[in-house]
Design a protein around this motif. Structure first.
Motif, PDB file in Angstrom:
ATOM      1  N   ILE A  63       9.302 -46.842 -18.281  1.00 15.31           N
ATOM      2  CA  ILE A  63       8.631 -45.688 -17.684  1.00 15.31           C
ATOM      3  C   ILE A  63       9.284 -45.341 -16.353  1.00 15.31           C
ATOM      4  N   TYR A  64       9.571 -46.365 -15.550  1.00  9.55           N
ATOM      5  CA  TYR A  64      10.178 -46.116 -14.241  1.00  9.55           C
ATOM      6  C   TYR A  64      11.524 -45.412 -14.388  1.00  9.55           C
ATOM      7  N   ARG A  65      12.353 -45.884 -15.307  1.00  9.75           N
ATOM      8  CA  ARG A  65      13.659 -45.253 -15.510  1.00  9.75           C
ATOM      9  C   ARG A  65      13.504 -43.819 -15.999  1.00  9.75           C
ATOM     10  N   GLN A  66      12.576 -43.601 -16.923  1.00 11.17           N
ATOM     11  CA  GLN A  66      12.371 -42.253 -17.452  1.00 11.17           C
ATOM     12  C   GLN A  66      11.911 -41.288 -16.374  1.00 11.17           C
ATOM     13  N   MET A  67      11.074 -41.764 -15.466  1.00 13.37           N
ATOM     14  CA  MET A  67      10.519 -40.903 -14.433  1.00 13.37           C
ATOM     15  C   MET A  67      11.484 -40.652 -13.281  1.00 13.37           C
ATOM     16  N   THR A  68      12.340 -41.623 -12.983  1.00 20.12           N
ATOM     17  CA  THR A  68      13.188 -41.517 -11.789  1.00 20.12           C
ATOM     18  C   THR A  68      14.670 -41.372 -12.090  1.00 20.12           C
ATOM     19  N   GLY A  69      15.075 -41.676 -13.333  1.00 23.31           N
ATOM     20  CA  GLY A  69      16.492 -41.641 -13.662  1.00 23.31           C
ATOM     21  C   GLY A  69      17.256 -42.844 -13.140  1.00 23.31           C
ATOM     22  N   GLU A  70      16.547 -43.874 -12.699  1.00 19.15           N
ATOM     23  CA  GLU A  70      17.148 -45.056 -12.098  1.00 19.15           C
ATOM     24  C   GLU A  70      16.339 -46.273 -12.534  1.00 19.15           C
ATOM     25  N   SER A  71      17.022 -47.382 -12.822  1.00 21.59           N
ATOM     26  CA  SER A  71      16.284 -48.579 -13.214  1.00 21.59           C
ATOM     27  C   SER A  71      15.505 -49.128 -12.032  1.00 21.59           C
ATOM     28  N   LEU A  72      14.458 -49.874 -12.313  1.00 14.89           N
ATOM     29  CA  LEU A  72      13.638 -50.458 -11.259  1.00 14.89           C
ATOM     30  C   LEU A  72      14.467 -51.382 -10.365  1.00 14.89           C
ATOM     31  N   TYR A  73      15.198 -52.296 -10.964  1.00 12.12           N
ATOM     32  CA  TYR A  73      15.996 -53.222 -10.166  1.00 12.12           C
ATOM     33  C   TYR A  73      17.170 -52.509  -9.499  1.00 12.12           C
ATOM     34  N   GLY A  74      17.683 -51.455 -10.149  1.00 14.44           N
ATOM     35  CA  GLY A  74      18.726 -50.659  -9.505  1.00 14.44           C
ATOM     36  C   GLY A  74      18.209 -49.987  -8.244  1.00 14.44           C
ATOM     37  N   TYR A  75      16.970 -49.513  -8.291  1.00 20.90           N
ATOM     38  CA  TYR A  75      16.353 -48.885  -7.129  1.00 20.90           C
ATOM     39  C   TYR A  75      16.164 -49.894  -5.997  1.00 20.90           C
TER      40      TYR A  75
END
Length: 308
Positions: free
Chosen positions: A50-62
């Protein structure tokens, strides 16, 4: 059906904002998926997708990006802090893991990166050729232009609770975007009778300017509140932490805000003897008495600084 989808997306945005607010204040900690999923009220199984879909970035990448960008800022602004101390204070397990991650992002070691700052004069980097050095895909700006404040002070302030609406993406020089965000926030707080005679208005910058690519910059426009109030959808609440700040008071046209920030961060801060700490930077917009028709507006820039 479109209305339902839009309302659902707004709810998701609110949850992601809460997670990002938490991460920003706890970068030095071991941040687990389960812990962050609980804050967002999602299952651990679905949260990362969900995080990647919403932000275009992986959680750990962020998380990794925020840690490295904050490290980069501290390298350039706090020469008193060692590279190892910076790495450990931002959640890296050791200096070796930090060194590998830093070089992977910026293409140079942390000490080389810091040298860029130390070799800079008060207004520009020395005339050495740096065209091959880039930050987030952008060539390092060798010339720094700025505008001076009409007043500059160092003072302590109390913490302030605010309601915000957040924007992710480019915002520099986009006065229409700021107007749209403040109008949207005002409509929300006014409809709920949250606006008071002494309400104050702010813009909070969560990232580090040229150290973050424009598509990932985060901006929150805010209004102060004095009691706990309910927020929903894309509107949230957070604390602007109190403490000691350097405050530059400027008279600015709409295209001069970056010049004012350049002065505070690239001119005043390195020469002041102060070092920044972990609180957020923000702009405060005091009442504009008798200035409604003027192109220039009074703006105060707040830089959080650590006690000497």
């Amino acid at each position: 059906m479109n209305f339902i989808l839009n309302e659902s997306r707004i709810t998701y945005i609110s949850k992601i904002n809460k997670v990002q607010d938490y991460i920003e204040k706890h970068l030095e900690e071991d941040l687990s998926v389960g812990q962050l999923a609980k804050i967002a009220c999602f299952s651990s199984f679905h949260f990362q997708r969900i995080y990647r879909q919403m932000t275009g970035e992986s959680l750990y990448g962020y998380i990794k990006r925020l840690r490295l960008e904050k490290a980069s800022f501290l390298l350039l602004s706090n020469k008193k802090k060692s590279i190892q101390d910076i790495a450990l204070s931002l959640g890296f397990s050791n200096q070796a893991s930090f060194a590998k991650a830093f070089k992977g992002k910026y293409g140079m070691s942390a000490s080389e990166f810091r040298y860029l700052k130390e070799s800079r004069s008060t207004e520009m980097i020395n005339d050495m050729d740096r065209k091959d050095i880039s930050m987030n895909g952008k060539v390092y700006d060798t010339k720094i232009r700025y505008t001076k404040p009409i007043e500059l002070s160092v003072k302590s302030i109390e913490s302030t609770k605010v309601i915000y609406i957040r924007h992710t993406g480019s915002y520099k020089g986009d006065s229409n975007l700021f107007e749209e965000l403040f109008s949207k926030l005002y409509s929300y707080v006014n409809s709920r009778n949250y606006v008071k005679n002494d309400s104050r208005w702010f813009a909070v910058y969560h990232d580090f300017g040229d150290l973050t690519i424009e598509e990932q910059l985060r901006l929150s426009v805010c209004m102060s509140i004095y009691e706990d109030v309910k927020t929903d959808g894309e509107f949230g609440s957070m604390i602007l932490e109190g403490g000691k700040y350097a405050v530059g008071r400027f008279l600015l046209r709409s295209d001069e805000y970056q010049l004012a920030w350049n002065y505070m961060l690239s001119k005043w801060l390195p020469e002041s003897g102060y070092v920044p700490d972990d609180r957020m930077f923000f702009e405060y917009y005091p009442p504009q008495e008798y200035m409604e028709e003027k192109e220039e507006k009074v703006v105060e820039i707040f830089i959080p600084i650590a006690p000497l």
